[in-house]
Motif scaffolding. Structure first.
Motif: not given
Length: 410
Positions: A377-382
């Motif tokens: 989730y963090i990877v996708d948003n970054i």
């Protein structure tokens, strides 16, 4: 202005109206001109025919006067004046016959009837002159044109705030909450603008409260974590000491990840863009993941420089390294990088669901006891904040997680 725009539609409707009125005015002018000529011809043909009959001695002078007595005509006797009128006038219509010819003339805003016979040339002035209505018709249609153009300007000015509102909404959609669309009007558009501005202000207040709350929590948590780690260093039992240190390091990493989430969701994700070598970013990510060197293989162009938020991008790569080591069959990850793609390759079974399923918060593999389900989730948003794409594929027993469109960061 696109064809689906309301401004385009209104402009098209007004142009269609103006074109229709223009065509109608042209038709009416031609029709009125024709009708005008026919009436003149009908009136003067009687006079001309009777005069030619008299000149050809077909009727007497008394009969001539009886036939033209209803028309207010006066004969021009002055030869010089007659010559000027004949030479300088505009011929409206001319009719020839065996007994002579007649012409309808216009001179100095009056009509004249010229009767030509082999024995005489007579010129009559029409004292009941009725001017052609060309100027009146032009004035009427000019007024209508002016009213329509004025209506168009008023309409466009009335809906013009829609463009400003749309621009502000586009800024809002891109994450910029610093917008201003207040309107002092009382129409529906102004009401919508003011309602939207009020909603944005409320969102800004809620967002500020959320940021303050999260930042205070993270700040307060860091103090006991730091104290706990210092205390753990004092434990004599090496096994217990290392275990506690790992726990506190893991907690600190989680706090940093929560900080990344807060930075992205608050719209600050790409405000610290700076050039950085990819090899330095990956080295920092490996340190954050505390990954052993034997668990990684790097195939990277050492000269590759990306324009990224260093802290966020290292967090994204750290999460992929961490997941790759955890979930691969041999706990080994290969990282490759080119000018258009960064790939994280590991052995393993294909994902049970589409990648989109794992990009939701708090999603984890069934056999995981370590993940809180926030990594991807963090990877996708970054990745989205950096305007590149995060994709996945499985091929020949290998899982490929990769960033595409890296050229956007060069």
């Amino acid at each position: 202005m696109t064809k689906s725009s309301i401004f385009y539609s209104i402009t098209f409707i007004f142009l269609l109206s103006l074109t229709s009125i223009l065509l109608a005015s042209i038709f009416l002018l031609e029709y009125d001109k024709q009708d005008y000529s026919e009436k003149l011809n009908k009136k003067y043909s009687i006079i001309a025919r009777s005069t030619l009959f008299h000149l050809n001695k077909l009727i007497s002078k008394k009969e001539l006067q009886e036939q033209i007595q209803d028309y207010s005509l006066s004969e021009i006797i002055d030869k010089e004046k007659k010559k000027n009128i004949i030479t300088q006038s505009k011929v409206i219509q001319k009719i020839k016959s065996k007994i002579g010819s007649s012409s309808i003339l216009k001179y100095d805003k009056h009509h004249y009837l010229l009767v030509e016979h082999q024995n005489a040339i007579l010129l009559f002035k029409d004292n009941d002159y009725q001017p052609y209505r060309y100027d009146i018709i032009k004035s009427i249609f000019g007024l209508v044109f002016g009213i329509i153009i004025l209506s168009y300007i008023i309409t466009i000015r009335k809906i013009k705030p829609l463009r400003r509102l749309k621009r502000q909404m586009d800024k809002f959609a891109s994450g910029n909450l610093d917008i201003h669309c207040n309107s002092e009007g009382e129409d529906e558009i102004s009401q919508v603008s003011n309602a939207f501005q009020h909603a944005v202000e409320q969102i800004k207040k809620l967002n500020s409260s959320r940021q303050l709350f999260l930042r205070n929590i993270m700040h307060e948590l860091k103090t006991p974590i730091t104290k706990g780690r210092i205390s753990a260093e004092m434990i004599d039992n090496e096994k217990q000491r290392n275990r506690l240190i790992n726990v506190f390091e893991k907690l600190e990493l989680l706090i940093n990840e929560f900080a990344s989430i807060e930075q992205i969701t608050s719209g600050e994700g790409t405000q610290n863009i700076r050039p950085a070598r990819l090899i330095d970013i990956i080295d920092e990510s490996i340190d954050l993941a505390m990954a052993p060197s034997k668990a990684l293989k790097l195939e990277i162009d050492a000269n590759l420089v990306l324009n990224v938020d260093f802290r966020l991008f290292t967090t994204a790569i750290k999460n992929l390294i961490d997941n790759g080591i955890k979930y691969s069959l041999d706990h080994f990850v290969i990282i490759t990088a080119t000018a258009n793609r960064i790939s994280f390759i590991s052995k393993g079974s294909p994902l049970e669901h589409d990648l989109e399923h794992y990009l939701q918060p708090f999603i984890q593999e069934k056999n995981s006891h370590h993940s809180f389900g926030l990594g991807l989730y963090i990877v996708d948003n970054i990745v989205k904040a950096h305007n590149i794409k995060f994709k996945y594929r499985h091929q020949d027993g290998l899982n490929y997680f990769y960033f595409e469109n890296i050229e956007n960061l060069l």
